[in-house]
Design a protein around this motif. Structure first.
Motif: not given
Lengths: 404, 185
Positions: A93-121
């Motif tokens: 669980v710990h090993g898979v979790g450590a790996s998968v958490v990065f997959l979700i972090i990347y999805i989370h980041m690129f979602t933010g980039i795609y929708y411009g959720s880093y701008k204007k406040g």
């Protein structure tokens, strides 16, 4: 002293002393989330849940792990894996979790980039999120040292050597970080401390900050639409649930989150039970040996893209490229000169930039795994140069972006 | 706040802040020192190796401060070749060799100067290749292909008959340091 009435229920008793009703209202029932969102908006809670799972599995591993160079390898591969009841479960669980958490972090980041959720406040949301990315990277790296296998040792050797700064030849700094000339007992102990205490503590703190930064600018939506949250909230509270543009975080939005989490955990536990080996590098099942380098040293998949930015260049340029790649995403809100908060699909050239960046990161990731030879060296070099070209192009193309 | 207490409060604030900062700096220094290598780690830094039985062109690996040490006795041809060779960083290969009696030895820390992997030796081609990022070295461990910025580092040594004491800087080593043949390890 404040005046207290006799309470008629435990809830009331708590409310008098802790204002739990107010807390519940502020954090849940009247914390407003836009309706116009999709499943990608659930990644934040998916991450929080994954962090929880890493914490719990980590606590159980901690009870048998021995942070000692002579015992660490066996405490993981023998004691935890074959002696401790269900020890294998926590480890996988710990090993898979450590790996998968990065997959979700990347999805989370690129979602933010795609929708411009880093701008204007919303700049602080992005910056605190990037800080979490760096902290999770430190947590993943320090944790990777602990089984004290060949990959642990040599990844520790190579990564700490980065701090010699190439031609700066700062061996003193490297030895200070290690507490020894090579990774040894002092090194293992201090990375153990970082992994189980200091870094998780910092992560928890920054998660709280990350939630806090979301409060005032509010969650973005699929159209980047700016609307009056107070007005929409009044509408919802007055019973015009359909007309209102918002829903309460709990229980309404959370139920949607739980659905996405349900699907995610099916995938997660499928990996834990049937495909955990992808998170368990076979080379790391050899005990650490300071006199023998494995044939190929490569990081886990989630660090490959930045590793590939380092690899094709000579030491000094490589180090500068690597260091830049680590922090350049922090600069996104300031390098994007367009005032438009909108999905990339409506932003002209930025749409091309977004998909090129995503594609380039994928190419770098695949190249990082291949040995640095022949055509792959060239592809890696081109992808690394493209990475920097895209960041240089960003302020220019967004400057000329048409105002929506 | 009343005006007549402002100066006094500012002074107390600055005094408190100053002493707190001083204590903070002291604590940071203590933390830095706590992360330093222990005296026992530093004291275990000497190793003696005997070069008497080393064969031409056969790589011997010793251990010093936990790091692998390469010893490669050079054949006549290898010495002749090294006379004219100049590495990627402009350093002469021949200067890197240690002369004991009539024999020349390459002695170096067997960790790639790029990021610290152990390069492999190929006795036929008489060169080292680091599998991590493709760096290459000649038989004197001088760099011939990037990314490594320089040849393998030479550990501090002192010649003692046919023996070498690693960790102690003898005159020959000091000369190598002075002319830039190697950097301090």
């Amino acid at each position: 002293m404040a005046h207290f009435e006799k309470a008629n229920s435990i809830g009331e008793w708590l409310d008098q002393r802790l204002a739990v009703e107010t807390l519940k209202r502020v954090l849940q029932t009247e914390y407003w989330i836009p309706k116009n969102i999709n499943f990608l908006w659930a990644m934040g809670m998916v991450l929080a849940a994954t962090f929880g799972i890493l914490l719990i599995s980590g606590i159980f591993l901690l009870m048998y792990y021995q942070p000692n160079v002579n015992l660490a390898f066996d405490s993981v591969n023998y004691t935890i894996m074959s002696q401790v009841g269900y020890g294998w479960l926590w480890r996988h669980v710990h090993g898979v979790g450590a790996s998968v958490v990065f997959l979700i972090i990347y999805i989370h980041m690129f979602t933010g980039i795609y929708y411009g959720s880093y701008k204007k406040g919303r700049e602080l949301i992005w910056l605190s999120g990037m800080l979490l990315f760096v902290l999770f990277s430190a947590e993943a790296f320090s944790g990777y040292m602990l089984p004290w296998g060949q990959m642990s040792y040599w990844a520790g050797m190579v990564i700490t050597n980065l701090f010699s700064g190439g031609s700066l030849h700062a061996n003193g700094l490297v030895e200070w970080i290690r507490g020894d000339y090579v990774p040894g007992q002092a090194f293992l102990n201090r990375f153990f401390m970082l992994h189980v205490l200091l870094v998780p503590l910092a992560i928890i703190g920054v998660i709280v900050l990350h939630f806090g930064t979301l409060r005032i600018p509010h969650v973005n939506n699929q159209d980047g639409e700016e609307f009056d949250f107070a007005e929409a909230a009044e509408l919802y509270k007055a019973g015009n649930v359909k007309e209102s543009k918002v829903i309460p975080f709990s229980p309404v939005f959370l139920s949607k989150d739980v659905l996405v989490m349900g699907v995610y955990f099916l995938f997660f536990f499928y990996l834990v039970f049937y495909h955990f080996e992808f998170a368990m590098d076979p080379v790391n099942f050899d005990p650490a040996n300071g006199l023998k380098t494995p044939t190929h040293i490569y990081p886990e998949w989630y660090f490959l893209w930045s590793y590939e930015v380092l690899r094709p260049f000579s030491t000094n340029i490589g180090l500068i490229a690597f260091a830049t790649a680590q922090v350049i995403f922090f600069m996104l809100p300031f390098l994007d000169r367009s005032p438009n908060v909108a999905p990339a699909s409506r932003r002209g050239a930025f749409q091309i930039w977004f998909w090129l960046m995503l594609l380039d990161i994928l190419v770098l990731t695949f190249m990082g795994k291949l040995p640095p030879q022949g055509i792959w060296s060239t592809v890696g070099l081109v992808a690394a140069l493209t990475f920097f070209a895209l960041w240089i192009a960003l302020p220019i193309i967004t400057k000329f972006e048409k105002k929506l | 706040m009343a005006n007549n207490t402002k100066g006094r409060r500012d002074f107390m604030g600055m005094a408190l802040g100053g002493f707190t900062a001083l204590g903070g700096i002291g604590a940071l220094y203590a933390m830095k020192r706590t992360w330093d290598p222990l005296p026992s780690v530093k004291a275990a830094g000497f190793t003696t190796i005997d070069l008497k039985d080393v064969q031409d062109n056969v790589l011997v690996t010793e251990k010093w401060r936990g790091k692998p040490i390469f010893v490669l006795k050079q054949s006549k041809e290898m010495v002749a070749k090294a006379q004219n060779e100049i590495g990627k960083n402009g350093k002469k290969s021949i200067n890197r060799l240690i002369k004991i009696g009539d024999n020349y030895y390459m002695v170096a820390v067997g960790l790639c100067t790029h990021l610290g992997c152990i390069p492999g030796y190929n006795p036929e081609k008489e060169d080292f290749l680091c599998a991590c990022h493709g760096g290459m070295y000649d038989a004197t461990a001088n760099v011939t292909k990037a990314p490594p910025p320089r040849g393998l580092d030479i550990p501090p040594f002192k010649i003692d008959g046919t023996k070498l004491v690693l960790g102690e800087a003898g005159p020959e080593y000091k000369k190598m340091l002075a002319d830039g043949t190697t950097l301090a390890v």
